[in-house]
Design an enzyme around this catalytic site. Sequence first.
Site, mmCIF file in Angstrom:
data_model
loop_
_atom_site.group_PDB
_atom_site.id
_atom_site.type_symbol
_atom_site.label_atom_id
_atom_site.label_comp_id
_atom_site.label_asym_id
_atom_site.label_seq_id
_atom_site.Cartn_x
_atom_site.Cartn_y
_atom_site.Cartn_z
ATOM 1 N N ALA A 1 29.676 -49.539 24.929
ATOM 2 C CA ALA A 1 28.742 -48.579 25.516
ATOM 3 C C ALA A 1 29.293 -48.146 26.872
ATOM 4 C CB ALA A 1 27.363 -49.207 25.666
ATOM 5 N N VAL A 2 30.365 -47.368 26.829
ATOM 6 C CA VAL A 2 31.061 -46.938 28.040
ATOM 7 C C VAL A 2 30.596 -45.536 28.427
ATOM 8 C CG1 VAL A 2 33.325 -46.517 29.091
ATOM 9 C CG2 VAL A 2 33.033 -48.387 27.459
ATOM 10 N N GLY A 3 30.411 -45.335 29.738
ATOM 11 C CA GLY A 3 29.962 -44.030 30.214
ATOM 12 C C GLY A 3 28.563 -43.718 29.717
ATOM 13 N N ASP B 1 26.707 -45.586 19.103
ATOM 14 C CA ASP B 1 25.930 -44.359 18.892
ATOM 15 C C ASP B 1 25.418 -44.291 17.455
ATOM 16 O OD1 ASP B 1 28.571 -44.129 18.095
ATOM 17 O OD2 ASP B 1 28.703 -41.981 18.509
ATOM 18 N N GLY C 1 32.102 -38.965 5.438
ATOM 19 C CA GLY C 1 32.530 -37.573 5.413
ATOM 20 C C GLY C 1 33.624 -37.278 4.417
ATOM 21 N N TYR C 2 34.252 -38.331 3.836
ATOM 22 C CA TYR C 2 35.415 -38.093 2.986
ATOM 23 C C TYR C 2 35.368 -38.862 1.662
ATOM 24 C CZ TYR C 2 37.214 -36.301 7.395
ATOM 25 O OH TYR C 2 37.371 -35.593 8.555
ATOM 26 N N GLU D 1 41.181 -45.479 14.822
ATOM 27 C CA GLU D 1 40.813 -45.250 13.429
ATOM 28 C C GLU D 1 42.042 -44.925 12.586
ATOM 29 O OE1 GLU D 1 36.926 -43.378 11.930
ATOM 30 O OE2 GLU D 1 38.370 -41.717 11.844
#
Length: 359
Positions: free
Chosen positions: A120-122, A212, A234-235, A302
């Site tokens: 959880a950066v930024g 997220d 998605g694929y 990834e």
Amino acid sequence: MKHLINTKALTVVVLSALMLGVLFCYILLSYRGVELFKQNNINQQNGLAADDVIPVSHEFHLVAPDHLRYEQPSILRGRTDVVTVTPWLAPVVWEGTFNQVLLDSIYKPKNITVSATVFAVGKYIMFLKDFLETAEQHFFVGFKVHIYVFTDRPNEAPQVRMAAGRQLTVRSVPSSKRWQEISARRMELIQTLIEEQLPNRSDDYVFCLDVDSKFHGRWGAESLDGLVAVIHPGYYKDGRSRFPYERRPASRAYLAPGEGDFYYCGGAFGGLLQEVHHLAKTCRSNFEADAQEGIEAAWQEESHLNRYMWINKPTKVLSPEYLWQDFKPQNPEVHIIRFSGVVKNYAEIRPNARESAAD
């Protein structure tokens, strides 16, 4: 004289046997040396060092309680609309392919600990509260769970009440001006966490998850195995030619046309501690070697994860139920959404998103 002849004959036989034994050992060692040389060449061609061969998967001993009652399994009825096993015979987990009562009764007595890492950066800190609260409702409920949060804003980490046997540890990390660097640093931090913080137990697990995202349904013992990958939502209907693999041969994440099994999520993977440690160590090493040559893989960690999973096949594959996308309608074959990425505006939460889009 006859006795002398027999003694000489026996000596000849013994010496011949010894010579044959020596010759056999020489041939065997030579063969093994050639095979090792070949394997090292293959590893080098695949961007792996000689010591980067994945260790033998953990052997499971599954013991169910006596007199446990559950619906009789069938080998004639089941899911026919989706594939439930890979070509290398790893299960593909969909709703309707497992009995959660049976699995929980097998795994809960093992007293295992399931760790989870989340970054959880930024501005991504805004997603942490939903992630933690929904994890309490759905992620390995009834098991010992330890969630490690990596953030550059530890003072903003939410206070979430956790059930007995579950704990949260917040670890400070530096911020970054590029979201790509945040993404790429994950493998290094996962490797270090396993080496320095997680107990050296061969039957504990760790999952690496995107912050997220939030849980909507059970994520439990059905996901446990040696090396676990999640099919990208998605694929999963596409041919491999459409997968966004790293296609530049200069990168150690490179996958050539005609290579690759599935496209796996970088936002959800896991398995036994030693297996995930090896994955993180290898991907980190390959990423850093690329960086020294001025190369950054198309999708950072990834891309390197997909390269790794092509060589080191996952022992269990989780269907897109385990990381759906909230902006996508639920397809008919997806009977339940267990974990899903929330809708967000990347231009607002990623430090250099507008710059990246312009590029």
